[in-house]
Motif scaffolding. Structure first.
Motif, PDB file in Angstrom:
ATOM      1  N   GLY A 144      40.582 -31.666 118.930  1.00 19.66           N
ATOM      2  CA  GLY A 144      39.957 -30.864 119.852  1.00 19.66           C
ATOM      3  C   GLY A 144      40.383 -30.069 121.155  1.00 19.66           C
ATOM      4  O   GLY A 144      39.618 -29.745 121.889  1.00 19.66           O
ATOM      5  N   ASN A 145      41.803 -30.319 121.163  1.00 15.31           N
ATOM      6  CA  ASN A 145      42.470 -29.686 122.559  1.00 15.31           C
ATOM      7  C   ASN A 145      42.979 -28.500 121.804  1.00 15.31           C
ATOM      8  O   ASN A 145      43.615 -28.216 120.976  1.00 15.31           O
ATOM      9  N   ASN A 146      42.875 -27.591 122.920  1.00 12.64           N
ATOM     10  CA  ASN A 146      43.604 -26.330 122.827  1.00 12.64           C
ATOM     11  C   ASN A 146      45.041 -26.695 122.704  1.00 12.64           C
ATOM     12  O   ASN A 146      45.806 -27.007 123.635  1.00 12.64           O
ATOM     13  N   VAL A 147      45.585 -26.386 121.545  1.00 12.72           N
ATOM     14  CA  VAL A 147      47.167 -26.757 121.590  1.00 12.72           C
ATOM     15  C   VAL A 147      48.113 -26.055 122.584  1.00 12.72           C
ATOM     16  O   VAL A 147      48.987 -26.652 123.211  1.00 12.72           O
ATOM     17  N   ILE A 148      47.773 -24.715 122.696  1.00 15.20           N
ATOM     18  CA  ILE A 148      48.511 -23.860 123.617  1.00 15.20           C
ATOM     19  C   ILE A 148      48.373 -24.781 125.107  1.00 15.20           C
ATOM     20  O   ILE A 148      49.459 -25.019 125.822  1.00 15.20           O
ATOM     21  N   HIS A 149      47.289 -24.869 125.457  1.00 12.73           N
ATOM     22  CA  HIS A 149      46.976 -25.532 126.809  1.00 12.73           C
ATOM     23  C   HIS A 149      47.523 -26.701 126.788  1.00 12.73           C
ATOM     24  O   HIS A 149      48.169 -27.344 128.164  1.00 12.73           O
ATOM     25  N   ALA A 150      47.421 -27.677 125.766  1.00 12.91           N
ATOM     26  CA  ALA A 150      47.966 -29.039 125.984  1.00 12.91           C
ATOM     27  C   ALA A 150      49.722 -29.048 126.136  1.00 12.91           C
ATOM     28  O   ALA A 150      50.163 -29.967 126.754  1.00 12.91           O
ATOM     29  N   HIS A 179      48.505 -16.743 111.736  1.00 12.27           N
ATOM     30  CA  HIS A 179      48.046 -17.685 110.819  1.00 12.27           C
ATOM     31  C   HIS A 179      46.739 -18.430 111.255  1.00 12.27           C
ATOM     32  O   HIS A 179      45.927 -19.028 110.513  1.00 12.27           O
ATOM     33  N   VAL A 180      46.406 -18.390 112.620  1.00  9.19           N
ATOM     34  CA  VAL A 180      45.034 -18.914 113.129  1.00  9.19           C
ATOM     35  C   VAL A 180      44.866 -18.095 114.413  1.00  9.19           C
ATOM     36  O   VAL A 180      45.979 -17.806 115.065  1.00  9.19           O
ATOM     37  N   ALA A 181      43.782 -18.084 114.868  1.00  6.11           N
ATOM     38  CA  ALA A 181      43.298 -17.383 116.079  1.00  6.11           C
ATOM     39  C   ALA A 181      43.319 -18.322 117.067  1.00  6.11           C
ATOM     40  O   ALA A 181      43.179 -19.667 116.946  1.00  6.11           O
ATOM     41  N   ALA A 182      43.652 -18.169 118.534  1.00  8.15           N
ATOM     42  CA  ALA A 182      43.844 -19.050 119.580  1.00  8.15           C
ATOM     43  C   ALA A 182      42.926 -19.830 119.864  1.00  8.15           C
ATOM     44  O   ALA A 182      43.298 -21.133 119.966  1.00  8.15           O
ATOM     45  N   PRO A 183      41.577 -19.632 119.687  1.00 10.22           N
ATOM     46  CA  PRO A 183      40.550 -20.402 119.853  1.00 10.22           C
ATOM     47  C   PRO A 183      40.404 -21.487 118.966  1.00 10.22           C
ATOM     48  O   PRO A 183      39.893 -22.426 119.055  1.00 10.22           O
ATOM     49  N   GLN A 184      40.914 -21.282 117.709  1.00  6.07           N
ATOM     50  CA  GLN A 184      40.886 -22.362 116.633  1.00  6.07           C
ATOM     51  C   GLN A 184      42.119 -23.237 116.436  1.00  6.07           C
ATOM     52  O   GLN A 184      42.131 -23.918 115.744  1.00  6.07           O
ATOM     53  N   MET A 185      43.138 -22.809 117.301  1.00 10.91           N
ATOM     54  CA  MET A 185      44.571 -23.634 117.197  1.00 10.91           C
ATOM     55  C   MET A 185      44.393 -24.824 118.205  1.00 10.91           C
ATOM     56  O   MET A 185      44.338 -25.125 119.021  1.00 10.91           O
ATOM     57  N   VAL A 186      43.594 -25.663 117.344  1.00 11.56           N
ATOM     58  CA  VAL A 186      43.014 -27.082 118.281  1.00 11.56           C
ATOM     59  C   VAL A 186      44.126 -28.186 117.391  1.00 11.56           C
ATOM     60  O   VAL A 186      44.223 -28.252 116.428  1.00 11.56           O
ATOM     61  N   TRP A 189      46.283 -34.209 122.236  1.00 14.27           N
ATOM     62  CA  TRP A 189      46.764 -33.998 123.477  1.00 14.27           C
ATOM     63  C   TRP A 189      48.108 -33.461 123.431  1.00 14.27           C
ATOM     64  O   TRP A 189      48.588 -33.140 124.340  1.00 14.27           O
ATOM     65  N   ALA A 190      48.999 -33.983 122.342  1.00 18.68           N
ATOM     66  CA  ALA A 190      50.466 -33.751 122.562  1.00 18.68           C
ATOM     67  C   ALA A 190      50.833 -32.545 121.353  1.00 18.68           C
ATOM     68  O   ALA A 190      51.992 -32.124 121.097  1.00 18.68           O
ATOM     69  N   GLY A 191      49.743 -31.828 120.816  1.00 15.11           N
ATOM     70  CA  GLY A 191      50.158 -30.737 120.095  1.00 15.11           C
ATOM     71  C   GLY A 191      50.156 -30.826 118.683  1.00 15.11           C
ATOM     72  O   GLY A 191      50.431 -29.817 118.094  1.00 15.11           O
ATOM     73  N   ALA A 192      49.634 -32.098 118.124  1.00 15.24           N
ATOM     74  CA  ALA A 192      49.667 -32.019 116.590  1.00 15.24           C
ATOM     75  C   ALA A 192      48.322 -31.392 116.332  1.00 15.24           C
ATOM     76  O   ALA A 192      47.352 -31.614 116.769  1.00 15.24           O
ATOM     77  N   MET A 193      48.760 -30.663 115.237  1.00 13.96           N
ATOM     78  CA  MET A 193      47.509 -29.623 114.611  1.00 13.96           C
ATOM     79  C   MET A 193      46.853 -29.734 113.620  1.00 13.96           C
ATOM     80  O   MET A 193      47.516 -30.096 112.520  1.00 13.96           O
ATOM     81  N   GLY A 194      45.629 -29.326 113.307  1.00  9.81           N
ATOM     82  CA  GLY A 194      44.874 -29.125 112.082  1.00  9.81           C
ATOM     83  C   GLY A 194      44.575 -30.544 111.242  1.00  9.81           C
ATOM     84  O   GLY A 194      44.670 -31.714 111.716  1.00  9.81           O
ATOM     85  N   HIS A 195      44.194 -30.288 109.834  1.00  9.43           N
ATOM     86  CA  HIS A 195      43.807 -31.544 109.225  1.00  9.43           C
ATOM     87  C   HIS A 195      44.859 -32.550 109.025  1.00  9.43           C
ATOM     88  O   HIS A 195      44.732 -33.651 108.928  1.00  9.43           O
TER      89      HIS A 195
END
Length: 407
Positions: A144-150, A179-186, A189-195
């Motif tokens: 649930g964290n914005n990866v870029i912002h985290a 590969h993904v839009a910025a709002p969907q890159m969740v 808190w340390a930037g690990a992404m996706g499923h």
């Protein structure tokens, strides 16, 4: 290792692993001093490097829109756990009946994808499902964290700056590639992404476009995510058709000290020492090499761990994690619980308690070196010597009950 702290360049990082990384890296209890006087200067400093990696100004500005460093994320870098789970507690929580039943449902729902990925990458479907279940509970919570912002928060906060800045720049490249839009890159808190909770650098190295639409979308495409996890395991040496390990029984006269010294040897050699697979079954390949794993000493379940166990640990460098993944995969496949239960009343030892245990052994004349909270060979030898003198099971296990006895 602990839950062992991952190495600095550890490629895949989830919420659990991120916390272990923070603690294992000796995270200070004092918030690091930001390297920039203000956020605007920080963002401006990132732009030249992002541009040199091919990131457009439009993508950059979209990614950083509304960015404010998160105090919550920085506080997580210095959080200390108040309780230490035993392996039994960890596995019980991770391999719940709900997670097992959901995994079986997901196996049916994604049977075609899992079958195809097995043919392509040689990874059993249940292992991929188990990792998916462990990482995000089958996609029900991806952080649930914005990866870029985290990642920007951690970089701005000067927390392991070089590592997280590289991940931030790589994440911007992923956005640039579409590969993904910025709002969907969740993610975490340390930037690990996706499923399947890939760090951006791992995404670049191992994520795949399974459905052939030109995007490696581990956030919205379950087939892409599952195939990416399978590719990751294959790339790190998974042995097709082999399992992760076996629950075993030890003879009554088993020499635990010798087992610790041996480390890894063939299953046939372990059999010669009286080690037997539970349930009267045999080892299908006696020539396979394995090591004994006794997470609760001789009082709980004991395992012989094979090469694939160490491949799982490339996903998360923790024996507890790898055991839970292997057991969850077996349970999804239809295998029952472990034959021997974990001790019901055992509690985990904090680092301070492990240091106390070492100090008490030293005071009793068992030289285990300067207390550091790390249960290594010298500490185990001291424990075994004390256990033998006290008429206890000499298994070398640093337990809460042993600490109480020493006190």
């Amino acid at each position: 290792m602990r839950n062992a702290a991952p190495a600095v360049d550890f490629p895949v990082l989830s919420r659990r692993r991120a916390m272990a990384l923070a603690l294992g890296a000796g995270a200070a209890l004092v918030l690091p001093r930001p390297a920039f006087a203000n956020v605007s200067d920080f963002v401006a400093s990132v732009w030249p490097e992002a541009s040199s990696r091919g990131v457009s100004r439009a993508i950059f500005e979209q990614a950083f829109a509304g960015f404010t460093p998160s105090d919550r994320i920085m506080s997580l870098t210095r959080s200390q756990p108040e309780m230490v789970k035993t392996t039994g507690q960890y596995v019980a929580d991770a391999v719940s009946s709900t997670r097992v039943s959901t995994g079986r449902s997901m196996r049916g729902e994604w049977n075609q994808t899992l079958g195809a990925t097995q043919q392509r990458y040689g990874i059993q479907p249940e292992i991929v499902l188990a990792i998916w279940g462990m990482e995000t509970n089958y996609g029900s919570y991806m952080g649930g964290n914005n990866v870029i912002h985290a990642l920007a928060t951690l970089t701005y906060g000067n927390y392991r700056r070089d590592f997280f800045k590289n991940e931030l720049l790589t994440a911007l490249q992923i956005l640039q590639a579409g590969h993904v839009a910025a709002p969907q890159m969740v993610g975490s808190w340390a930037g690990a992404m996706g499923h399947t909770q890939f760090m951006p650098s791992s995404f670049m190295a191992y994520a795949v476009d399974y459905n052939g639409n030109g995007r490696r979308d581990i956030w919205n495409s379950v087939p892409d995510a599952l195939a990416s996890a399978a590719n990751y395991l294959k790339s790190h040496g998974w042995r097709n058709g082999e399992t992760w390990g076996y629950e075993v029984q030890l003879p009554s006269n088993f020499d635990y000290g010798r087992a610790w010294d041996i480390g890894r040897q063939s299953l046939g050699q372990w059999e010669a020492m009286g080690v037997r697979r539970t349930g009267g079954r045999t080892f299908p390949r006696p020539g396979d090499a394995g090591r004994i794993f006794m997470p609760s000493g001789g009082s709980g379940p004991v395992f012989l761990l094979l090469a694939n166990f160490d491949v799982i640990k490339r996903y998360n460098n923790s024996d507890n994690y790898a055991l839970a993944v292997g057991h969850l995969a077996d349970r999804i496949l239809g295998v029952g619980p472990f034959i021997r239960p974990f001790p019901a009343n055992e509690t985990g030892l904090t680092r301070a308690q492990r240091e106390e245990l070492q100090g008490l052994l030293n005071r009793r004349g068992y030289d285990v070196g300067s207390p550091d909270g790390i249960i290594g060979p010298k500490t185990r030898q001291g424990i075994i010597a004390f256990q033998r003198s006290a008429g206890l099971l000499a298994d070398g296990h640093a337990s809460s009950s042993l600490l109480s006895t020493l006190r």
